[in-house]
Design a protein around this motif. Sequence first.
Motif, PDB file in Angstrom:
ATOM      1  N   ASN A 101      39.984  48.163  65.301  1.00  0.00           N
ATOM      2  CA  ASN A 101      39.840  49.521  65.835  1.00  0.00           C
ATOM      3  C   ASN A 101      41.176  50.061  66.345  1.00  0.00           C
ATOM      4  OD1 ASN A 101      37.092  49.471  65.288  1.00  0.00           O
ATOM      5  ND2 ASN A 101      36.560  48.684  67.311  1.00  0.00           N
ATOM      6  N   ARG A 102      41.976  49.211  66.983  1.00  0.00           N
ATOM      7  CA  ARG A 102      43.279  49.662  67.454  1.00  0.00           C
ATOM      8  C   ARG A 102      44.176  50.085  66.282  1.00  0.00           C
ATOM      9  NH1 ARG A 102      44.833  48.372  72.744  1.00  0.00           N
ATOM     10  NH2 ARG A 102      42.941  48.368  74.033  1.00  0.00           N
ATOM     11  N   PHE A 103      44.131  49.313  65.227  1.00  0.00           N
ATOM     12  CA  PHE A 103      44.938  49.658  64.053  1.00  0.00           C
ATOM     13  C   PHE A 103      44.451  50.961  63.433  1.00  0.00           C
ATOM     14  CE2 PHE A 103      46.386  48.257  59.574  1.00  0.00           C
ATOM     15  CZ  PHE A 103      47.616  48.864  59.762  1.00  0.00           C
ATOM     16  N   TRP A 104      43.143  51.131  63.375  1.00  0.00           N
ATOM     17  CA  TRP A 104      42.586  52.371  62.821  1.00  0.00           C
ATOM     18  C   TRP A 104      43.021  53.583  63.664  1.00  0.00           C
ATOM     19  CZ3 TRP A 104      39.548  56.480  64.118  1.00  0.00           C
ATOM     20  CH2 TRP A 104      38.996  57.211  63.083  1.00  0.00           C
ATOM     21  N   TRP A 105      42.980  53.423  64.969  1.00  0.00           N
ATOM     22  CA  TRP A 105      43.385  54.524  65.841  1.00  0.00           C
ATOM     23  C   TRP A 105      44.877  54.799  65.736  1.00  0.00           C
ATOM     24  CZ3 TRP A 105      40.490  58.144  67.474  1.00  0.00           C
ATOM     25  CH2 TRP A 105      39.158  57.916  67.787  1.00  0.00           C
ATOM     26  N   PHE A 106      45.665  53.758  65.517  1.00  0.00           N
ATOM     27  CA  PHE A 106      47.099  53.975  65.309  1.00  0.00           C
ATOM     28  C   PHE A 106      47.351  54.847  64.085  1.00  0.00           C
ATOM     29  CE2 PHE A 106      50.683  52.498  62.677  1.00  0.00           C
ATOM     30  CZ  PHE A 106      51.749  52.935  63.455  1.00  0.00           C
ATOM     31  N   ILE A 107      46.665  54.544  62.994  1.00  0.00           N
ATOM     32  CA  ILE A 107      46.827  55.329  61.764  1.00  0.00           C
ATOM     33  C   ILE A 107      46.388  56.773  61.992  1.00  0.00           C
ATOM     34  CG2 ILE A 107      46.029  55.565  59.381  1.00  0.00           C
ATOM     35  CD1 ILE A 107      45.814  52.541  59.242  1.00  0.00           C
ATOM     36  N   ALA A 108      45.275  56.943  62.718  1.00  0.00           N
ATOM     37  CA  ALA A 108      44.779  58.300  62.973  1.00  0.00           C
ATOM     38  C   ALA A 108      45.699  59.058  63.920  1.00  0.00           C
ATOM     39  CB  ALA A 108      43.364  58.225  63.546  1.00  0.00           C
ATOM     40  N   ASP A 109      46.163  58.411  64.989  1.00  0.00           N
ATOM     41  CA  ASP A 109      47.013  59.096  65.965  1.00  0.00           C
ATOM     42  C   ASP A 109      48.342  59.533  65.369  1.00  0.00           C
ATOM     43  OD1 ASP A 109      45.064  58.754  67.858  1.00  0.00           O
ATOM     44  OD2 ASP A 109      45.988  56.988  68.776  1.00  0.00           O
ATOM     45  N   GLU A 110      48.910  58.697  64.497  1.00  0.00           N
ATOM     46  CA  GLU A 110      50.196  59.028  63.880  1.00  0.00           C
ATOM     47  C   GLU A 110      50.039  59.870  62.617  1.00  0.00           C
ATOM     48  OE1 GLU A 110      52.957  58.427  65.404  1.00  0.00           O
ATOM     49  OE2 GLU A 110      51.861  57.394  67.003  1.00  0.00           O
ATOM     50  N   GLU A 111      48.794  60.236  62.287  1.00  0.00           N
ATOM     51  CA  GLU A 111      48.486  61.083  61.126  1.00  0.00           C
ATOM     52  C   GLU A 111      49.077  60.501  59.839  1.00  0.00           C
ATOM     53  OE1 GLU A 111      49.808  64.994  62.079  1.00  0.00           O
ATOM     54  OE2 GLU A 111      48.348  65.272  63.671  1.00  0.00           O
TER      55      GLU A 111
END
Length: 601
Positions: free
Chosen positions: A166-176
């Motif tokens: 989940n942290r990795f997924w959020w990293f990808i989403a946050d950095e677009e």
Amino acid sequence: MECNQKILFWNVRGLNNGAKRTAVRSVITATLPSIVCLQETKLAAVTDSLVLDTLGPLYEGFYSLPADGTRGGIILAWRSPDVSISNPHIGDHHITALVTPSDGSGHWWLTRVYGPQEDAAKLDFLNDLRDVRASRIGPWLLGGDFNMIVAPDEKNNPHINHRCMNRFWWFIADEELRDLYLHGRRYTWSSEREAPTLVRIDRVLCTSGWEITHPNCLLQCLSSAASDHCPLLVDCVSRPPSVRRFHFERFWPKLDGFHHMVSEAWNSVHPDPDPNRRIVARLKITAHRLQSWSARTIGNVSLQLKVAREIIARLDAAQDFRPLSHDEAWLRRKLKCSYLGLASLERSIARQRVRLAWLRGDDVAVSYLNIHASHRKQRTAITSLQVGAQTVTSHDAMAEAAVSHFSGVLGTAEAREFSIDQSILRQYTSPLDDLDEPFSEEEIWRAVQCLPSGKAPGPDGFTTEFLRASWDIIKQDIYDAFNKFYTANGRGFQKLNEALLTLLPKRADAAALSDYRPISLIHLIAKLFVKVLSLRLAPKLGGMVSTNQSAFIVGRCIHDNFFLVQQTARLLHNLKSPRMLLKLDIARPSIASRGLSFWRH
């Protein structure tokens, strides 16, 4: 932008012996990437001679991250004739540098990563990447072994660290960031055991700015012959443009002169007594005339926007030092007005390319539409096919294999040992005489209005928008073709009965032709024939088809069959008498249905 770069990302699992370096060099020699990113080198010191032995003489420059004992280590090397790399930043688990292509097409940032194994270190690693992005402006590409996944289906067993995922997924989403589509493989690492663990921990991510400047890039998975990780090759080599077939543009009917051009082109063909041949000839000349008219009237929209921006910028700069002349002020106002129209036209063209049915309104950037179209192109591109025990990669070989495969699947009659005894099936008693009535202009026009908009065209290149916009011009020829069709005279209909087959992957690791779903794009006139017949038949299907068939019938729901089976199973269980339920496989009904009472020899 034209780009001729290849970037190789590979976890080589050590370069400490000559045999491994020779194996790695053979892969690099076969692919000739412009940039090579190797990880887990397990080298405490990287020398020029070692890089020469591993990569060959073409890679003159490199940066390296030393290994921590026998763990980690990164080499980032490049070929100077293709690119130059500068401004390196070497972190604990990555190397970030500025890439400048030799053709001056624009620089971008590259980050080569090797993620840590420990869970706590993984979170620090993601925060480090956030800091890297925050301090660098511009297009960004990062790839390598992240040692993390973004979805449960990227691992072949249920042992998943959901917190890190989940942290990795959020990293990808946050950095677009965008995850480049991986062709031909589902996983990139194997434990190499008898019952192996398979995971996709290697990937390549990019920002929208990088994807816009590299619209033709393809991410391919190479053989893992020299490692337990698969090499990832980002191929941005410019490919020769294919011959673009005619495609009717949805915005054409809104332009001045469209109806005059269609009327002039349609009536320029000498009337053929056969309406089918007449329509084919008139569609062909109309397509040619519309292409020429569009080139004269519209031209290259993107180029015109660039020229308009440049001229307006120069006039703005001149206005800072002197008053503009009357002609210059008029030109500046004219260009600004034209720029608004061109920008709107560019958006219309992008919307047609992307074909998102759920998209409404104009509150979407053109860049988003271009990125979505590019991503769909990457996802549907076919770079190789598995044919028997061989893998073919050339276009001609893949085309020959596709023709051979689908010729044996489509339209092939098979000898059957059983047939259906229709006498025991329920017969439909309502009158069907109105299905044989002659076609009327009103009925055909109603079918035209019911055809969906924005769909991919068939071999003729025309869409439903053309029928609606030009109906007053072409309706008589269409009506004549329907009358001939009604008399069961099929002479000349073969030209209207052509179709294109496009292949869409059923699965992420599609390799053989059986892994692709063929989609038939039929001729516009044949599509109209089918629509008219379906509108006649649809109101009667409710009485013709048994209530057990709950799908594809208006007023019925496919979930009804599920509840029917569920309640039937409960009833049979309560009766406590021997019963058997058969599940019929739709793909192979003849196998599952043998022995049923309504089949006879």
